[in-house]
Write a protein that holds these residues in place. Structure first.
Motif, PDB file in Angstrom:
ATOM      1  N   THR A  46       0.832  -1.207   0.000  1.00 26.42           N
ATOM      2  CA  THR A  46       0.000   0.000   0.000  1.00 26.42           C
ATOM      3  C   THR A  46       0.866   1.256   0.000  1.00 26.42           C
ATOM      4  O   THR A  46       0.630   2.186  -0.777  1.00 26.42           O
ATOM      5  CB  THR A  46      -0.956  -0.007   1.204  1.00 26.42           C
ATOM      6  N   LEU A  47       1.865   1.294   0.856  1.00 28.69           N
ATOM      7  CA  LEU A  47       2.761   2.457   0.893  1.00 28.69           C
ATOM      8  C   LEU A  47       3.511   2.617  -0.427  1.00 28.69           C
ATOM      9  O   LEU A  47       3.673   3.736  -0.927  1.00 28.69           O
ATOM     10  CB  LEU A  47       3.754   2.334   2.052  1.00 28.69           C
ATOM     11  N   THR A  48       3.956   1.501  -1.000  1.00 32.54           N
ATOM     12  CA  THR A  48       4.666   1.554  -2.275  1.00 32.54           C
ATOM     13  C   THR A  48       3.748   2.111  -3.360  1.00 32.54           C
ATOM     14  O   THR A  48       4.153   2.955  -4.166  1.00 32.54           O
ATOM     15  CB  THR A  48       5.187   0.163  -2.670  1.00 32.54           C
ATOM     16  N   HIS A  49       2.503   1.638  -3.394  1.00 28.70           N
ATOM     17  CA  HIS A  49       1.547   2.134  -4.380  1.00 28.70           C
ATOM     18  C   HIS A  49       1.350   3.642  -4.222  1.00 28.70           C
ATOM     19  O   HIS A  49       1.371   4.385  -5.213  1.00 28.70           O
ATOM     20  CB  HIS A  49       0.217   1.400  -4.252  1.00 28.70           C
ATOM     21  N   LEU A  50       1.175   4.100  -3.005  1.00 30.51           N
ATOM     22  CA  LEU A  50       0.984   5.535  -2.769  1.00 30.51           C
ATOM     23  C   LEU A  50       2.211   6.331  -3.199  1.00 30.51           C
ATOM     24  O   LEU A  50       2.089   7.408  -3.784  1.00 30.51           O
ATOM     25  CB  LEU A  50       0.675   5.799  -1.294  1.00 30.51           C
ATOM     26  N   ALA A  51       3.387   5.804  -2.930  1.00 35.82           N
ATOM     27  CA  ALA A  51       4.620   6.503  -3.302  1.00 35.82           C
ATOM     28  C   ALA A  51       4.747   6.633  -4.814  1.00 35.82           C
ATOM     29  O   ALA A  51       5.264   7.632  -5.319  1.00 35.82           O
ATOM     30  CB  ALA A  51       5.834   5.780  -2.722  1.00 35.82           C
ATOM     31  N   LEU A  52       4.271   5.644  -5.540  1.00 33.60           N
ATOM     32  CA  LEU A  52       4.389   5.653  -6.996  1.00 33.60           C
ATOM     33  C   LEU A  52       3.289   6.446  -7.693  1.00 33.60           C
ATOM     34  O   LEU A  52       3.517   7.015  -8.760  1.00 33.60           O
ATOM     35  CB  LEU A  52       4.401   4.216  -7.529  1.00 33.60           C
ATOM     36  N   THR A  53       2.101   6.487  -7.092  1.00 32.19           N
ATOM     37  CA  THR A  53       0.964   7.099  -7.781  1.00 32.19           C
ATOM     38  C   THR A  53       0.590   8.469  -7.261  1.00 32.19           C
ATOM     39  O   THR A  53      -0.042   9.234  -7.973  1.00 32.19           O
ATOM     40  CB  THR A  53      -0.289   6.215  -7.665  1.00 32.19           C
ATOM     41  N   GLY A  54       0.924   8.747  -6.023  1.00 40.58           N
ATOM     42  CA  GLY A  54       0.442   9.979  -5.410  1.00 40.58           C
ATOM     43  C   GLY A  54      -0.858   9.702  -4.692  1.00 40.58           C
ATOM     44  O   GLY A  54      -1.282   8.556  -4.559  1.00 40.58           O
ATOM     45  N   PRO A  55      -1.523  10.757  -4.236  1.00 40.15           N
ATOM     46  CA  PRO A  55      -2.768  10.569  -3.478  1.00 40.15           C
ATOM     47  C   PRO A  55      -3.812   9.812  -4.284  1.00 40.15           C
ATOM     48  O   PRO A  55      -3.969  10.047  -5.482  1.00 40.15           O
ATOM     49  CB  PRO A  55      -3.230  12.006  -3.213  1.00 40.15           C
ATOM     50  N   VAL A  56      -4.502   8.885  -3.623  1.00 43.56           N
ATOM     51  CA  VAL A  56      -5.570   8.106  -4.249  1.00 43.56           C
ATOM     52  C   VAL A  56      -6.732   7.985  -3.276  1.00 43.56           C
ATOM     53  O   VAL A  56      -6.579   8.179  -2.072  1.00 43.56           O
ATOM     54  CB  VAL A  56      -5.100   6.680  -4.640  1.00 43.56           C
ATOM     55  N   THR A  57      -7.888   7.645  -3.818  1.00 42.26           N
ATOM     56  CA  THR A  57      -9.031   7.343  -2.964  1.00 42.26           C
ATOM     57  C   THR A  57      -8.888   5.893  -2.481  1.00 42.26           C
ATOM     58  O   THR A  57      -8.116   5.114  -3.048  1.00 42.26           O
ATOM     59  CB  THR A  57     -10.360   7.496  -3.720  1.00 42.26           C
ATOM     60  N   VAL A  58      -9.665   5.544  -1.479  1.00 40.30           N
ATOM     61  CA  VAL A  58      -9.651   4.168  -0.995  1.00 40.30           C
ATOM     62  C   VAL A  58     -10.080   3.227  -2.116  1.00 40.30           C
ATOM     63  O   VAL A  58      -9.488   2.161  -2.313  1.00 40.30           O
ATOM     64  CB  VAL A  58     -10.565   4.003   0.244  1.00 40.30           C
TER      65      VAL A  58
END
Length: 154
Positions: A46-58
């Motif tokens: 989850t943290l890796t995804h956020l780091a790569l994509t930026g802010p996202v919705t749930v």
């Protein structure tokens, strides 16, 4: 003094020396804390995804991670309780909320991804002359920039 190497063997000889030095540095500074570094696989993903994509919705995170929204929501709630992510309302649509990494979350992810013991390495570098530190970093960056198959490296 050893005999001079022919130019076509000089690069091979240097490659051997770099390999030997790299293996010695890795042996001296690799992490020895095993594979349990504090984050679960789901939290790390989850943290890796956020780091790569930026802010996202749930919902967006759920779709990417291929998990039920309730499961993703619980993972994010735990990360939020630990101070690793924060929720931010969408400025255009206050009904939407985005999840994003905090500074602590970026630091935790960086530690998780590190193959070297950063504390041990920092302690060693404290004892190295400032000019020599620059030479080490410049040398590593130069070697990475010359990698023919990995021009995307930092």
């Amino acid at each position: 003094m050893p005999p001079a190497l022919p130019p076509d063997h000089l690069a091979d000889h240097l490659a051997d020396q770099v390999d030997e030095a790299f293996r010695a540095v890795y042996a001296a500074y690799h992490r020895r804390d095993g594979t349990d570094r504090g984050l679960s696989g789901a939290s790390r993903a989850t943290l890796t995804h956020l780091a790569l994509t930026g802010p996202v919705t749930v919902g967006e995170a759920s779709a990417h991670l291929d998990r039920a929204q309730s499961v993703t929501s619980e993972i994010l709630a735990q990360l939020e309780r630990n101070g690793l992510v924060e929720r931010r309302p969408d400025e255009q649509d206050r009904r939407r909320t985005y999840v994003w990494l905090t500074d602590a979350g970026r630091d935790a992810l960086r530690r998780e991804q590190s193959v070297l013991d950063l504390t041990l390495l920092a302690t060693a570098l404290e004892g190295v002359d400032e000019d020599a530190r620059g030479v080490v970093l410049t040398g590593l960056r130069t070697l990475l920039a010359a990698a023919p198959h990995r021009k995307d490296l930092p």
